[in-house]
Design a protein around this motif. Structure first.
Motif, PDB file in Angstrom:
ATOM      1  N   UNK A 144      34.077  60.282   1.634  1.00 22.64           N
ATOM      2  CA  UNK A 144      34.795  58.965   1.519  1.00 22.64           C
ATOM      3  C   UNK A 144      34.129  58.082   1.849  1.00 22.64           C
ATOM      4  N   UNK A 145      34.499  57.714   0.830  1.00 24.09           N
ATOM      5  CA  UNK A 145      33.972  55.637   0.651  1.00 24.09           C
ATOM      6  C   UNK A 145      35.465  55.179   1.120  1.00 24.09           C
ATOM      7  N   UNK A 201      27.066  52.748   6.950  1.00 18.48           N
ATOM      8  CA  UNK A 201      27.620  52.109   6.318  1.00 18.48           C
ATOM      9  C   UNK A 201      26.505  51.525   5.136  1.00 18.48           C
ATOM     10  N   UNK A 202      27.247  51.216   3.969  1.00 13.45           N
ATOM     11  CA  UNK A 202      26.675  51.117   2.548  1.00 13.45           C
ATOM     12  C   UNK A 202      26.679  49.985   1.977  1.00 13.45           C
ATOM     13  N   UNK A 211      23.334  47.676   2.087  1.00 17.65           N
ATOM     14  CA  UNK A 211      22.835  47.130   3.187  1.00 17.65           C
ATOM     15  C   UNK A 211      21.912  48.227   2.709  1.00 17.65           C
ATOM     16  N   UNK A 212      20.830  48.264   3.563  1.00 17.04           N
ATOM     17  CA  UNK A 212      19.883  49.523   4.087  1.00 17.04           C
ATOM     18  C   UNK A 212      20.975  50.254   5.129  1.00 17.04           C
ATOM     19  N   UNK A 213      21.409  51.572   3.951  1.00 10.69           N
ATOM     20  CA  UNK A 213      22.247  52.643   4.755  1.00 10.69           C
ATOM     21  C   UNK A 213      21.649  52.699   6.094  1.00 10.69           C
ATOM     22  N   UNK A 214      22.726  52.193   6.843  1.00  8.79           N
ATOM     23  CA  UNK A 214      22.774  52.879   8.778  1.00  8.79           C
ATOM     24  C   UNK A 214      23.774  53.169   8.969  1.00  8.79           C
ATOM     25  N   UNK A 224      31.884  52.394   4.484  1.00  8.65           N
ATOM     26  CA  UNK A 224      31.461  53.073   4.976  1.00  8.65           C
ATOM     27  C   UNK A 224      31.543  54.445   4.606  1.00  8.65           C
ATOM     28  N   UNK A 225      30.260  55.204   4.322  1.00  6.52           N
ATOM     29  CA  UNK A 225      30.999  56.788   4.048  1.00  6.52           C
ATOM     30  C   UNK A 225      30.938  58.121   5.317  1.00  6.52           C
ATOM     31  N   UNK A 226      31.610  58.830   5.419  1.00  2.72           N
ATOM     32  CA  UNK A 226      31.915  59.427   5.981  1.00  2.72           C
ATOM     33  C   UNK A 226      32.289  61.311   5.346  1.00  2.72           C
ATOM     34  N   UNK A 227      32.404  61.950   5.901  1.00  4.48           N
ATOM     35  CA  UNK A 227      32.335  63.367   5.495  1.00  4.48           C
ATOM     36  C   UNK A 227      33.542  64.010   6.508  1.00  4.48           C
ATOM     37  N   UNK A 228      34.277  64.723   6.049  1.00  2.00           N
ATOM     38  CA  UNK A 228      35.236  65.715   6.376  1.00  2.00           C
ATOM     39  C   UNK A 228      34.744  66.804   6.717  1.00  2.00           C
ATOM     40  N   UNK A 229      34.191  67.113   7.456  1.00  2.00           N
ATOM     41  CA  UNK A 229      33.543  68.142   8.413  1.00  2.00           C
ATOM     42  C   UNK A 229      33.056  68.664   9.211  1.00  2.00           C
ATOM     43  N   UNK A 230      34.522  68.342  10.271  1.00  2.00           N
ATOM     44  CA  UNK A 230      34.683  68.669  11.425  1.00  2.00           C
ATOM     45  C   UNK A 230      36.122  69.470  11.616  1.00  2.00           C
TER      46      UNK A 230
END
Lengths: 580, 580
Positions: free
Chosen positions: A236-237, A260-261, A268-271, A286-292
């Motif tokens: 997800x963005x 953070x993108x 931004x330099x991804x961090x 921000x990007x995150x993955x629903x991987x939990x």
């Protein structure tokens, strides 16, 4: 007959020329919105309260457009006795400085019954805001998001499956009239900490603490927590924005790292962060993955940072499909980073980490600047006993004739023509002394006139407040009409002879809002290349209301004919008819 | 050179002519006031709350002038986001219809930062009011008294030793934004009964009932009861005025008869009362003599009448000198007349008793009228579900281009040009039916155009509200720009064929505000002899906000050039510059 025909041909030619001169990409669209601004009762944090709404809603509708599109917003003011004006935060308004929506700077307020039409091009992709820019009306609920997509042929330097957004705010139970009157009173009445934190307009005040004269309904749909439903395995963005009136937030999604993108429309330099500090006026993607563990839901939290805790965090729910969206996460709500008087260090380190541009999208700053303005941020008393914020000893007073009109039309005496002070006595001022040696400041409508196309550095310098103890606050500074390069953050007092060596001239991120940390300094650089008059101010609503801002003007001789719709107040009263 | 000289001579001649044409008595003065309008925290009823103030005060300063004087008020709007406009209630504004101060009718609102100058002649002696006439801003505290004295050579038909005044109001703890939003909401949110009654801006809320989020200080000087100190044996003229937003009051001074001698600036046939019913917008002068036991103080009380009791009376103290002004009267506070659903009869009888002119000051009305407008007062629902008040099925909507400007400048489409309805279906409408047969009404900006110098009768007809039970309210109707003769009060339905015989054409009092009693009718007559556009409306703030008013226009072709200061809103935006 001939004259009629030739006149018709001239008109047709004019239309064709106008169409050509618009020079928008062939596929760009015009996105038209019609907004009614009115008060409505809402229970955003379960307590029934007035809000300023757009078409009955707060937050207002998200404006979605593609880079190069023209956004048209017809704003009908249906407030009974109050005016309004709407700022398009992060949109530089190139060629349309009159539609920046900043009352007193670029336009007269929109009076009840009037419809004002904003029309501007969104020339860069990214995440932006809009909000009222009049008195403290933003605090009353008039705000929302602007999302500008890349043209279909272009791709971003990251990928994701779904695009979602969250907008953060803090919320009071007093009206903006009560809040702003307190700030201007002698003795001073502070707004105090917010009653609740809103995520997408939803918060949760503890109804058992509600006063007898308040209607608090814990089960009102208005205050049902926002649910972000995700499909396991997908990325997800998440666009995160803050319009808070006071609070700095630490945002986290329980158990999920955030990459953070994007910041204020720049890559931004991804961090990667566990949690993200976000200041009022900033936007991030921000990007995150629903991987939990997909068998449960997770907390989303916005904790107040930078001020002693006391406000319950804003809460939302990350819902793993197909769990029930109202299934409460089995864990305790995230507490946020441990607060102490020194959470500044952590926040400053994250600011620095997020201040580098994506390597493929570096816009190098000019190597040198033509002018450096040092701005000492202080809390002061002014002649009539009011408490104000000041820059170099000058507390900004908004004139009633907008600067843009006064400058362009040559209206004298509309504001103080004495140049605003370029610096403070930086060799002798002790930024940590408490109470400060200098207590008094003056009120002025003075501005900074910038040479067109010059490069300007501004170094924001923090200091101790009027408190007798060691105390310095975080100020998120927002520049209208430009993006700036974030050159450096520093602690203590900026030394112009030495500290310029700390400037990042290689890959600084560009932003429109930047934090000035307690007892620190922040250096930015920008090109004065956008003809107009532009506010630069602390985005804390109460601080700007107390004079914490300046105005830059540049290239006024290059500005085209002003629309009469922005006129009608102060000394611009009689211009409308003349131009009409 | 010659042209310059002749131009100069022309100007001088013009000045001389203008001075002559002002035709004020030789000794008349210009009374100049400078007012800053701003919000301030006050504890008028011991609960700290926002008020709209004049130079920091509510009520505002009393304007004192002599008949024939010119009053000049420079109104600086220092509200942050709200506009304002001030009406000079009872001043007919002969020759200056543009300074009546009625937003939407005679002027555009005064925006923050602007200074608007009102300039008008007070051509009759007596007691008048001023107050905000914009949204529900009057409720927020912007009001005060106007006292116009006779020229020194003239005497009044009564004598007294001292001249004192009292102004009554009711007070809420919600803001006017909250109140007005509720009234315009679906479902409807009524303002409910006031929290307290104010006498000269001072009331007493029971602090033990204050909510946790309220600051209630029973010993605040803001809410210390007003003290009227009297010297034993002396006779006092007490001017009593009401600007209440909702309540009708019964006013009494414990143990002292009141001789009513003036009503709305006219001398009434002196009539002694134990207590005086006073409706919002009315002013009276009463005489009383301090001839009771001088060893103690007495209560002054304003009890709510016409609505089921529940609001504590407004209290002040009649202090016999040299007793201590804070010495509490030894008796119980006056309860006011016993309330029941039929206190109407008592009030109507008093209205009738006070509707005769002083025999030496009779202004006989024209024997016949040229036109009779029947105005059925009803509560209704309109298309969008809102609850409104209507006249003959039309609920008044205030346009955003003031009528006066639209009419004089020929701006089309600024309001609905369809004539407002002259009458209702009076043969078939059952005024006591509950619920009423007709529920719906329409919204319109339509007006009544009156033939210049014609004589107009208006018969206000009351009826049942939307309630399912028998319920009709008291409406005090106020006419701008004129005084009218009070021809008759009646009960039940006015019959045009029969009830004109009840008109008092011998010695009717002239007034500017008159009560329409529950289930009754009130007939008035006036001459349409004042060129301008004039509001005629229920003086209950909530009722006018809900559409309970009409507008009369007459002699528009005789109106001089409008000042540009009243323009700037709606379709009058572009006129300012053209006229300038």
């Amino acid at each position: 007959m001939e004259r009629v025909a030739s006149s018709f041909m001239c008109s047709s030619l004019l239309v064709v020329l106008l169409l050509l001169s618009a020079s928008r990409p062939a596929h760009s669209k015009v996105r038209v919105h019609r907004w009614d601004i009115s008060y409505a009762f809402k229970s955003q944090d379960c307590v029934r309260n007035l809000a300023v709404t757009i078409n009955g809603q707060t937050p207002g509708p998200t404006i979605r457009a593609e880079m190069g599109d023209t956004v048209v917003v017809h704003v009908k003011n249906n407030l009974v006795t109050e005016n309004t004006a709407i700022h398009w935060h992060g949109i530089r308004q190139i060629g349309t400085p009159w539609f920046d929506g900043t009352e007193g700077v670029t336009q007269c307020p929109i009076v009840p019954g009037d419809t004002f039409t904003y029309r501007f091009v969104v020339d860069r992709p990214g995440t932006y805001l809009y909000h009222a820019h009049y008195g403290m009306q933003r605090s009353a609920g008039l705000y929302g998001l602007i999302q500008v997509a890349l043209p279909a042929a272009q791709v971003e330097p990251f990928s994701y499956d779904y695009d979602r957004s969250i907008i953060l705010n803090d919320w009071w139970h007093d009206t903006t009239q009560q809040l702003s009157t307190g700030l201007a009173s002698v003795p001073f009445v502070w707004v105090n900490e917010p009653k609740s934190i809103l995520i997408n307009g939803r918060g949760k005040f503890n109804c058992s603490l509600a006063a007898a004269n308040q209607v608090c309904n814990a089960t009102s749909p208005d205050c049902s927590p926002f649910v972000l439903t995700v499909v396991p395995g997908k990325t997800y963005r998440l666009r995160i924005a803050s319009v808070s009136s006071l609070s700095a937030f630490n945002f986290e999604i329980e158990g999920h790292d955030l990459l953070v993108v994007e910041a204020d429309g720049h890559y931004v330099n991804p961090f990667a962060v566990k949690n993200l500090n976000i200041y009022s006026g900033e936007t991030y993607s921000v990007l995150f993955t629903a991987d939990r563990d997909a068998s449960r839901n997770y907390w989303i939290a916005a904790n107040v940072v930078g001020r002693r805790p006391g406000t319950e965090p804003g809460i939302a729910v990350l819902n793993y499909y197909p769990n029930h969206p109202r299934s409460t996460p089995p864990t305790a709500r995230p507490e946020g980073p441990l607060w102490n008087w020194n959470d500044t260090d952590y926040r400053e380190q994250q600011s620095i980490a997020l201040s580098r541009s994506h390597p493929d999208y570096i816009h190098p700053p000019p190597a040198t600047s033509d002018r450096t303005i040092l701005l000492l941020n202080t809390q002061n008393r002014v002649e009539d006993g009011r408490t104000r914020w000041s820059l170099n000893g000058v507390s900004h007073d908004m004139p009633h004739t907008p600067y843009l009109i006064a400058l362009k039309e040559g209206l004298r005496h509309a504001f103080d023509e004495t140049p605003a002070p370029e610096r403070y006595d930086y060799e002798n001022y002790d930024v940590s002394r408490h109470p400060p040696a200098v207590v008094n400041a003056t009120i002025s409508t003075s501005i900074y006139r910038l040479k067109f196309n010059s490069t300007v550095d501004v170094v924001l310098q923090n200091a101790n407040t009027l408190a007798n103890s060691s105390n310095s606050e975080t100020h998120p500074w927002h520049l209208h009409g430009h993006d700036f390069w974030v050159l450096a953050y520093g602690t203590g007092k900026f030394d112009p002879r030495r500290d310029t060596s700390k400037f990042n001239l290689v890959d600084p991120i560009m932003k429109n809002t930047v934090a000035l940390h307690p007892f620190g300094w922040t250096a930015i650089r920008f090109r004065a290349d956008n003809p107009g008059a532009w506010a630069f101010h602390c985005h804390i609503e109460a601080h700007f209301a107390m004079g914490m801002g300046v105005v830059f003007a540049e290239g006024v001789d290059r500005i085209g004919r002003l629309p009469t719709s922005i006129m009608g107040c102060g000394d611009s009263k009689f211009l409308r008819g003349r131009h009409h």
